[in-house]
Design a protein around this motif. Structure first.
Motif, mmCIF file in Angstrom:
data_model
loop_
_atom_site.group_PDB
_atom_site.id
_atom_site.type_symbol
_atom_site.label_atom_id
_atom_site.label_comp_id
_atom_site.label_asym_id
_atom_site.label_seq_id
_atom_site.Cartn_x
_atom_site.Cartn_y
_atom_site.Cartn_z
ATOM 1 N N ALA A 180 38.231 37.980 46.168
ATOM 2 C CA ALA A 180 39.020 37.609 45.115
ATOM 3 C C ALA A 180 38.125 37.192 43.619
ATOM 4 C CB ALA A 180 39.791 36.095 45.238
ATOM 5 N N ASP A 181 38.807 37.074 42.604
ATOM 6 C CA ASP A 181 37.995 37.031 41.345
ATOM 7 C C ASP A 181 37.755 35.470 41.168
ATOM 8 O OD1 ASP A 181 40.342 35.906 40.312
ATOM 9 O OD2 ASP A 181 40.845 37.470 39.357
ATOM 10 N N LYS A 182 37.139 35.103 40.075
ATOM 11 C CA LYS A 182 36.595 33.723 39.747
ATOM 12 C C LYS A 182 37.446 32.853 39.620
ATOM 13 C CE LYS A 182 32.433 35.236 37.469
ATOM 14 N NZ LYS A 182 31.798 35.202 36.103
ATOM 15 N N ALA A 183 38.875 33.093 39.496
ATOM 16 C CA ALA A 183 40.184 32.211 39.261
ATOM 17 C C ALA A 183 40.367 31.523 40.423
ATOM 18 C CB ALA A 183 41.341 33.162 38.668
ATOM 19 N N TYR A 184 39.956 32.231 41.693
ATOM 20 C CA TYR A 184 40.221 31.368 42.898
ATOM 21 C C TYR A 184 38.826 30.633 43.402
ATOM 22 C CZ TYR A 184 44.139 34.649 43.136
ATOM 23 O OH TYR A 184 45.432 35.197 43.053
ATOM 24 N N SER A 185 37.894 30.349 42.801
ATOM 25 C CA SER A 185 36.911 29.888 43.030
ATOM 26 C C SER A 185 36.980 28.239 42.870
ATOM 27 C CB SER A 185 35.471 30.172 42.217
ATOM 28 O OG SER A 185 34.504 29.321 42.227
#
Length: 280
Positions: A180-185
């Motif tokens: 997943a990208d950074k939005a899910y960090s």
């Protein structure tokens, strides 16, 4: 008078013709009323789609295909997660309801009070939250309002992964790796994957990096992930491109979230049918 034991009313139109009409409508992006006559009365086609979307028929068909696909070794269990915003046409936004209630993300088989329509920067819109396997094939599709965040939906998406076995045994719910990208960090998302023994491939946001460095030793260790595996995250973006080849999915014309999601699931069904049938 009808013969004893026979039901009154018009004969039930065969599913094949009706399903072809549903697919035609979503591929062409036309109003239901403009369906060609060869598919029968447009009311019949719409009602059948509405019924199959509401009673879980489309989801059951997709689950069955996932079961056979997994048994044939077609499911790549390195999964990618992302979302895409779908602009809602004016025909989809003229129904009453509280638009953009983030607590009412759409669960399969239920119509949320806000009809999964919210107001984002581009106007009224719907967001598709999607999890696909390593071959761009869909495993989970959920809907939410357009301005809804990605990270709060991560747990719901992951908990929706369920592929029953063809024989005895529990359904498979645990991917090998989640991209997943950074939005899910977030710590919560990483903890969720750690509890389920799923390898995490999610980069850290810049503000999280700065906050960790500011706290020094109390900030914890830097986040590590497989950068080579992260390059494969684009499969979910390419999967969205395949979905949006159907014009009525690229723009939402359906008033009900149930019927719109039914169209998305139907597209997933056609993708898996093609994969299982193989090249001809």
């Amino acid at each position: 008078m009808p013969a004893p034991g026979r039901r009154r009313g018009r004969p039930f139109r065969e599913h094949r013709t009706v399903v072809e009409g549903i697919i035609y409508r979503y591929r062409a992006g036309i109003p239901w009323r403009d369906l060609p006559e060869r598919f029968g009365p447009w009311q019949t086609v719409w009602k059948r789609h509405r019924r199959f979307s509401g009673d879980g028929t489309w989801d059951k068909v997709l689950t069955t295909l996932l079961t056979h696909g997994d048994a044939a070794g077609l499911v790549g269990w390195e999964v990618s997660i992302d979302s895409t915003v779908i602009r809602a046409h004016q025909h989809a936004t003229n129904c009453r309801g509280t638009q953009g209630d983030l607590s009412n993300y759409m669960k399969p088989g239920e119509e949320p009070p806000d009809h999964a329509i919210g107001r984002s920067r581009g106007g009224l819109s719907t967001k598709i939250h999607h999890l696909c396997d390593g071959n761009m094939r869909p495993l989970v599709v959920l809907l939410g309002p357009g301005q809804g965040g990605d990270s709060p939906m991560f747990e719901h998406v992951m908990n929706s992964v369920r592929v029953p076995r063809l024989g005895p045994g529990r359904a498979r719910t645990t991917p090998v790796r989640a991209l997943a990208d950074k939005a899910y960090s977030s710590k919560a998302n990483r903890a969720l994957l750690r509890r389920r023994d799923i390898k995490t491939v999610i980069p850290e946001r810049s503000d999280q990096v700065a906050n960790r460095k500011r706290r020094g030793s109390r900030g914890g260790r830097p986040v590590t992930y497989d950068t080579e595996a992260y390059r494969r995250r684009n499969v979910v973006e390419r999967s969205f491109n395949v979905f949006k080849q159907w014009r009525a999915l690229a723009t939402r014309y359906d008033k009900l979230a149930l019927t719109y999601r039914g169209g998305v699931v139907l597209r997933a069904i056609t993708i898996w049918l093609k994969a299982i049938a193989g090249p001809r």
